[in-house]
Design a protein around this motif. Structure first.
Motif, PDB file in Angstrom:
ATOM      1  N   ASP A   1       0.743  -1.099   0.025  1.00 40.35           N
ATOM      2  CA  ASP A   1       0.046   0.033  -0.020  1.00 40.35           C
ATOM      3  C   ASP A   1       0.758   1.280  -0.151  1.00 40.35           C
ATOM      4  O   ASP A   1       1.930   1.259   0.294  1.00 40.35           O
ATOM      5  N   LYS A   2       0.348   2.483  -0.004  1.00 45.67           N
ATOM      6  CA  LYS A   2       0.971   3.548  -0.158  1.00 45.67           C
ATOM      7  C   LYS A   2       0.594   4.989   0.712  1.00 45.67           C
ATOM      8  O   LYS A   2      -0.782   4.701   1.060  1.00 45.67           O
ATOM      9  N   ILE A   3       1.324   5.884   0.819  1.00 44.75           N
ATOM     10  CA  ILE A   3       0.947   7.182   1.581  1.00 44.75           C
ATOM     11  C   ILE A   3      -0.039   7.934   0.807  1.00 44.75           C
ATOM     12  O   ILE A   3       0.265   8.200  -0.418  1.00 44.75           O
ATOM     13  N   THR A   4      -0.902   8.473   1.643  1.00 46.10           N
ATOM     14  CA  THR A   4      -1.779   9.327   0.940  1.00 46.10           C
ATOM     15  C   THR A   4      -1.937  10.575   1.407  1.00 46.10           C
ATOM     16  O   THR A   4      -2.299  11.743   1.170  1.00 46.10           O
ATOM     17  N   GLU A   5      -1.363  10.685   2.952  1.00 47.22           N
ATOM     18  CA  GLU A   5      -1.113  12.022   3.532  1.00 47.22           C
ATOM     19  C   GLU A   5      -0.028  11.944   4.630  1.00 47.22           C
ATOM     20  O   GLU A   5       0.154  10.809   5.378  1.00 47.22           O
ATOM     21  N   ILE A   6       0.719  12.771   4.849  1.00 50.74           N
ATOM     22  CA  ILE A   6       1.894  12.873   5.914  1.00 50.74           C
ATOM     23  C   ILE A   6       1.993  14.293   6.655  1.00 50.74           C
ATOM     24  O   ILE A   6       1.730  15.328   5.981  1.00 50.74           O
ATOM     25  N   ALA A   7       2.022  14.185   7.795  1.00 49.67           N
ATOM     26  CA  ALA A   7       2.110  15.194   8.750  1.00 49.67           C
ATOM     27  C   ALA A   7       3.298  15.399   9.853  1.00 49.67           C
ATOM     28  O   ALA A   7       3.411  14.130  10.190  1.00 49.67           O
ATOM     29  N   ILE A   8       4.329  16.233   9.668  1.00 50.17           N
ATOM     30  CA  ILE A   8       5.368  16.304  10.468  1.00 50.17           C
ATOM     31  C   ILE A   8       5.404  17.547  11.251  1.00 50.17           C
ATOM     32  O   ILE A   8       5.361  18.804  10.897  1.00 50.17           O
ATOM     33  N   TYR A   9       5.689  17.244  12.621  1.00 46.88           N
ATOM     34  CA  TYR A   9       5.823  18.470  13.765  1.00 46.88           C
ATOM     35  C   TYR A   9       7.451  18.220  14.078  1.00 46.88           C
ATOM     36  O   TYR A   9       7.660  17.166  14.690  1.00 46.88           O
ATOM     37  N   LYS A  10       8.395  19.069  13.964  1.00 44.46           N
ATOM     38  CA  LYS A  10       9.513  18.950  14.619  1.00 44.46           C
ATOM     39  C   LYS A  10       9.567  19.760  15.880  1.00 44.46           C
ATOM     40  O   LYS A  10       9.112  21.011  16.207  1.00 44.46           O
ATOM     41  N   HIS A  11      10.142  18.970  16.967  1.00 41.54           N
ATOM     42  CA  HIS A  11       9.887  19.456  18.278  1.00 41.54           C
ATOM     43  C   HIS A  11      11.340  19.454  18.939  1.00 41.54           C
ATOM     44  O   HIS A  11      11.910  18.514  18.850  1.00 41.54           O
ATOM     45  N   ASP A  12      11.653  20.321  19.748  1.00 37.38           N
ATOM     46  CA  ASP A  12      12.906  20.660  20.439  1.00 37.38           C
ATOM     47  C   ASP A  12      12.838  20.022  21.911  1.00 37.38           C
ATOM     48  O   ASP A  12      13.961  20.119  22.467  1.00 37.38           O
ATOM     49  N   GLY A  13      11.818  19.496  22.178  1.00 34.85           N
ATOM     50  CA  GLY A  13      11.690  18.844  23.528  1.00 34.85           C
ATOM     51  C   GLY A  13      10.770  20.021  24.387  1.00 34.85           C
ATOM     52  O   GLY A  13      10.482  19.475  25.534  1.00 34.85           O
ATOM     53  N   GLU A  14      10.587  21.313  24.018  1.00 30.21           N
ATOM     54  CA  GLU A  14      10.059  22.380  24.631  1.00 30.21           C
ATOM     55  C   GLU A  14       8.522  22.622  23.699  1.00 30.21           C
ATOM     56  O   GLU A  14       7.381  22.964  24.297  1.00 30.21           O
ATOM     57  N   GLN A  15       8.912  22.933  22.518  1.00 27.92           N
ATOM     58  CA  GLN A  15       7.946  23.314  21.683  1.00 27.92           C
ATOM     59  C   GLN A  15       8.252  22.961  20.237  1.00 27.92           C
ATOM     60  O   GLN A  15       9.224  22.443  19.944  1.00 27.92           O
ATOM     61  N   ILE A  16       7.002  23.139  19.409  1.00 27.18           N
ATOM     62  CA  ILE A  16       7.168  22.859  17.838  1.00 27.18           C
ATOM     63  C   ILE A  16       8.136  23.965  17.215  1.00 27.18           C
ATOM     64  O   ILE A  16       7.800  25.237  17.403  1.00 27.18           O
ATOM     65  N   ILE A  17       8.992  23.655  16.229  1.00 23.25           N
ATOM     66  CA  ILE A  17       9.859  24.589  15.857  1.00 23.25           C
ATOM     67  C   ILE A  17       9.660  24.887  14.310  1.00 23.25           C
ATOM     68  O   ILE A  17      10.328  25.508  13.509  1.00 23.25           O
ATOM     69  N   ASP A  18       9.111  23.628  13.741  1.00 21.96           N
ATOM     70  CA  ASP A  18       8.832  23.308  12.398  1.00 21.96           C
ATOM     71  C   ASP A  18       7.790  22.410  12.094  1.00 21.96           C
ATOM     72  O   ASP A  18       7.546  21.596  12.930  1.00 21.96           O
ATOM     73  N   SER A  19       7.154  22.537  10.746  1.00 19.71           N
ATOM     74  CA  SER A  19       6.365  21.595  10.524  1.00 19.71           C
ATOM     75  C   SER A  19       6.242  21.372   9.074  1.00 19.71           C
ATOM     76  O   SER A  19       6.760  22.173   8.173  1.00 19.71           O
ATOM     77  N   PHE A  20       5.742  20.077   8.612  1.00 22.20           N
ATOM     78  CA  PHE A  20       5.512  19.910   7.162  1.00 22.20           C
ATOM     79  C   PHE A  20       4.090  19.069   7.016  1.00 22.20           C
ATOM     80  O   PHE A  20       4.177  18.064   7.607  1.00 22.20           O
ATOM     81  N   THR A  21       3.297  19.547   6.198  1.00 23.07           N
ATOM     82  CA  THR A  21       2.145  18.550   5.837  1.00 23.07           C
ATOM     83  C   THR A  21       1.743  18.531   4.590  1.00 23.07           C
ATOM     84  O   THR A  21       1.929  19.509   3.607  1.00 23.07           O
ATOM     85  N   SER A  22       1.137  17.411   3.805  1.00 24.57           N
ATOM     86  CA  SER A  22       0.875  17.554   2.655  1.00 24.57           C
ATOM     87  C   SER A  22      -0.033  16.278   2.440  1.00 24.57           C
ATOM     88  O   SER A  22       0.290  15.034   2.785  1.00 24.57           O
TER      89      SER A  22
END
Length: 465
Positions: free
Chosen positions: A17-38
């Motif tokens: 099977d294949k991916i239809t959606e992906i979401a990524i949140y980059k976290h430094d241990g205290e807060q979100i510092i970057d993200s990517f969704t598609s």
């Protein structure tokens, strides 16, 4: 540094099977510092049952980027981070498989919030994402969409960090074996280059000699397990000190891996292989036809019957004769025609009325041979059936073939999935011949029994029709 990731897919199998959606949140241990969704165009149809769960339709992904178009962004945002997911095995498996299809090996440390939640917050009624969100009073709208689920997982991670960050660190899973665990003559790059696929692997010494042969459905993982064991005996220390290089052969099929391993061990006699290194069989049971048309069974040393294929093999003449005696008793066979009673007249069993007289022509060859065939069919030779075992190939475009002809193992090979195979004879052209023996028979029979004869394509012989 963490990257919290959630993927939606067309099914549950990363290899299919294949991916239809992906979401990524980059976290430094205290807060979100970057993200990517598609959204992701899976380049295949999304089943209706999946759309009912995720809400993602074929129309929604039609104009979305394909995975290869966002692959670089995924690599960059996850570089040097711990891959975090709720049921990480699922999400990590899909991401790795997508990269594998592009010829890139994606490797990250992983952390599963399901597993860690069980340890840090024991005793909860459920550790599913929705239930945990309810427990922690985390808002989860639009469940089963990647953005919502990844954000919820991020908040769960924060709860875990707040409760016990030290315990969290201990549960980060190293996807790579540590260099200090490797034999001194093996470098980490060589180990990291090993495939996580089914096949046979070889350990060599400094002279290039093969000192151990193994097989696995995950070559890299199995090789690594050899070097994570405690060195608590002389054999283990000697083994690791001699390993200087590693090679492998991908087979795709687990059955082919088992068969190739067995053949290679008998061929190379590796120092550290014990189970199949020596051929333990010296006697066999064979068939022959008399001038009167009777089929006889007899026991003989393998070395004296090199041009004949035994029905079965054993370690001694005594065992072979015991097998024949059991067939005589079970099927009413003649001791003389089984070569256990030397005489020019009737056998002893005829004199006590336990033989129907085939030895002196009183029973017809047709009647007697019918019982012999029944006896032959019990020698664990698949009732002398002719069939193919079709399985996975070394890539998605081919399949493996294992050939058995009248109970005899011929060998294995590979063919493109698009190549039609209508008959057994057509399949034989793709087969590389290998030796048949009792070990091989046990491997095939055991594999088929365990897998309920899955993948078997049978062809009736003229005798069976």
């Amino acid at each position: 540094m963490y990257t919290i990731i959630d993927v939606e897919t067309t099914g549950l199998r990363p290899s299919e099977d294949k991916i239809t959606e992906i979401a990524i949140y980059k976290h430094d241990g205290e807060q979100i510092i970057d993200s990517f969704t598609s959204l992701v165009n899976p380049e295949c149809y999304i089943p209706d049952r999946i759309t009912q769960i995720t809400g993602i339709t074929n129309e929604m992904v039609a104009e979305a980027p394909k995975f290869y178009e966002i692959a670089k962004q995924i690599i960059e945002i996850t570089e040097g981070t711990v891959f975090v997911a709720h049921n990480a095995h699922f999400d990590y498996g899909f991401v790795r498989e997508e990269f594998k299809a592009l010829g890139y090996k994606f490797t990250r440390k992983t952390l599963c919030t399901v597993r860690v939640s069980r340890k840090i917050f024991p005793g909860l009624p459920s550790y599913g994402l929705a239930k945990l969100c309810r427990h922690f009073k985390i808002t989860l709208d639009n469940h089963h969409r990647a953005t919502a689920d990844a954000m919820a997982t991020t908040q769960i991670l924060e709860k875990l960090l707040e409760k016990n960050s030290a315990k969290l660190d201990k549960n980060v899973v190293e996807t790579e074996i540590k260099a200090k665990n490797l034999p001194p003559k093996i470098n980490l790059d060589e180990y990291n280059a090993l495939p996580e696929e089914t096949g046979v692997y070889y350990f060599h010494n400094e002279d290039g000699d093969i000192i151990y042969i193994g097989k696995s459905i995950n070559i890299k993982k199995r090789v690594g397990s050899h070097f994570t064991k405690n060195l608590n005996n002389r054999k283990s220390i000697d083994f690791q000190s001699q390993v200087a290089s590693i090679s492998y052969e991908i087979t795709g099929s687990e059955l082919v891996a088992l068969l190739l391993e067995s053949d290679e061990i008998k061929k190379h006699h590796p120092k550290f292989n014990r189970a199949q290194r020596r051929t333990r069989y010296f006697w066999g049971i064979y068939t022959r036809n008399t001038r009167a048309g009777y089929t006889g069974l007899y026991a003989a040393r393998l070395e004296t019957e090199k041009n004949k294929e035994p029905l079965t093999m054993c370690g001694s003449g005594h065992t072979a004769r015991q097998i024949l005696l059991s067939k005589i008793q079970d099927f009413g066979l003649c001791m003389k025609l089984c070569d256990l009673y030397k005489t020019k007249s009737a056998c002893f069993d005829y004199q006590i009325k336990q033989c129907n007289g085939a030895c002196i022509g009183e029973e017809s060859p047709e009647d007697y041979n019918a019982r012999v065939e029944e006896a032959i069919a019990t020698f664990n030779r698949y009732s002398l059936r002719t069939f193919l075992v079709l399985g996975k190939g070394r890539n998605k475009n081919e399949q493996s073939i294992v050939a058995i002809e009248r109970g005899n193992y011929l060998g294995f090979g590979y063919v493109d999935k698009d190549t039609p195979i209508a008959t057994f004879e057509e399949a034989k052209q793709y087969i590389k011949t290998y030796k048949d023996n009792l070990d091989v028979q046990k491997i095939i029979y055991g594999y088929l029994k365990q897998n309920k004869w899955s993948g078997v394509l049978e062809e009736q012989t003229q005798e069976e029709e």
